[in-house]
Design an enzyme around this catalytic site. Structure first.
Site, short mmCIF file in Angstrom:
data_model
loop_
_atom_site.label_atom_id
_atom_site.label_comp_id
_atom_site.label_asym_id
_atom_site.label_seq_id
_atom_site.Cartn_x
_atom_site.Cartn_y
_atom_site.Cartn_z
NE ARG A 135 21.91 -16.79 -8.42
CZ ARG A 135 22.71 -15.86 -8.94
NH1 ARG A 135 22.51 -15.49 -10.20
NH2 ARG A 135 23.68 -15.32 -8.24
CE LYS A 160 21.38 -13.34 -4.38
NZ LYS A 160 22.02 -14.50 -3.70
CG HIS A 265 22.33 -23.04 -6.16
ND1 HIS A 265 21.75 -22.14 -7.04
CD2 HIS A 265 23.35 -22.38 -5.57
CE1 HIS A 265 22.40 -20.99 -6.96
NE2 HIS A 265 23.37 -21.11 -6.10
NE ARG A 268 25.04 -19.60 -9.22
CZ ARG A 268 25.31 -18.55 -9.98
NH1 ARG A 268 25.18 -18.63 -11.29
NH2 ARG A 268 25.75 -17.42 -9.45
CG HIS A 291 29.52 -14.74 -7.61
ND1 HIS A 291 30.37 -15.82 -7.39
CD2 HIS A 291 28.27 -15.24 -7.46
CE1 HIS A 291 29.66 -16.89 -7.13
NE2 HIS A 291 28.38 -16.57 -7.16
CE1 TYR A 300 30.77 -22.97 -5.88
CE2 TYR A 300 31.23 -20.71 -6.54
CZ TYR A 300 30.33 -21.71 -6.22
OH TYR A 300 28.98 -21.44 -6.24
#
Length: 318
Positions: A135, A160, A265, A268, A291, A300
């Site tokens: 990010r 995050k 982004h 990424r 994640h 994806y």
């Protein structure tokens, strides 16, 4: 404009619990909007009904995304649980419509063409976004101690969800990173001569008063100017602001005549998609991206038209 004593109390409580500065700003924003929505009534004089009406207004009148409504809800739950000390219970509000957008993904050729349009630290930053799946905030917060040029890895700290993780580092970026680190350390030496250094997390500057002199704590991409620390008020040097990269990216994308909407982004997204296309297993990609849930990473597989690895249309088998 005089500061609200109540909101300052909320701010102090948020900091006491170790929340990030961005979370602090977001929570205060939604608490302020909630108070204004209800005619500046004090939260102690409001209860679940006012919270439910506000969340319904966001969904029905403002048409916000579901994640926006969730953030507003989290801010108000924090407010009533820790400040007002009143449980809201079952609110029964209208949930915002769940939106599902497929991320914009560039081809490897498009990515490289954009990177070639950039120069200096702009080129290096975008290369890291794509080469390591970062990010923009994670990239700009990198410190010298987070770069492992020997094992070709990066450590992303306090990302995050307050998590640390390691990800890949492209061998092609070794030399430009060495040059960037050398330039950053030179800036640190000049600052140290004035008794100034990089901004440090939490209360580290009090625990280790000389930490700002240690090379490992220097930002790889330091800001060009000094500023007061947002928490302590001490004069320090922060990292580059993300708006600088976005401004450099727009003309680069235009020069490549790319029609998709490209932001920081996007690189990424492209990192994850290209790894899957090249046969990388989804669990590895999940770990590299940081994640929590593999279902987040599975978006994806929809981008490349494969819900499961190796699945192809039956028409192609006939």
């Amino acid at each position: 404009m005089p500061k609200s004593q109540f909101l300052e109390t909320v701010r102090e409580n948020i900091r006491l619990r170790g929340y990030s500065l961005r979370t602090e700003q977001t929570y205060l924003h939604w608490i302020r909007r909630f108070i204004l929505f209800n005619g500046k009534k004090h939260p102690q004089d409001m209860h679940a009904v006012e919270v439910r009406d506000f969340l319904n207004w966001l969904a029905n009148k403002r048409n916000v995304a579901i994640n926006t409504q969730k953030v507003a809800l989290n801010a108000l739950v924090f407010l009533y649980k820790h400040i007002v000390q009143h449980e809201l219970g079952d609110l029964g509000f209208t949930h915002a419509v769940k939106q599902r957008f497929l991320p914009v993904v560039l081809t490897p050729q498009q990515v490289l063409s954009i990177i070639e349009q950039l120069n200096g630290h702009h080129k290096l930053i975008v290369s890291l976004l794509y080469g390591s799946g970062l990010r923009i905030s994670e990239c700009l917060r990198l410190r010298v101690q987070d770069i492992d040029l020997t094992n070709l890895s990066l450590t992303v700290r306090d990302s995050k969800g307050h998590k640390d993780r390691q990800t890949l580092l492209s061998a092609k970026l070794t030399e430009p990173l060495q040059q960037q680190i050398a330039a950053a350390l030179q800036v640190q030496q000049q600052d140290n001569a004035k008794g100034i250094g990089p901004s440090l997390p939490y209360a580290l500057s009090r625990k280790y008063p000389n930490a700002f002199r240690q090379p490992g704590w220097m930002f790889v991409f330091p800001s060009t100017s000094l500023c007061p620390h947002p928490l302590t008020g001490e004069l320090c040097r922060h990292h580059l602001h993300d708006s600088i990269i976005r401004k450099a990216l727009a003309p680069a994308v235009a020069a490549c005549q790319i029609r998709q909407r490209v932001g920081c982004h996007t690189f990424r997204h492209s990192f994850a998609t290209h790894l899957l296309q090249n046969g990388c297993d989804i669990r590895t990609v999940q770990e590299l991206l940081g994640h929590n849930d593999v279902t987040t990473t599975q978006i994806y597989t929809h981008v490349i038209g494969q819900h499961y690895a190796g699945t192809i249309s039956p028409l192609d088998r006939s």
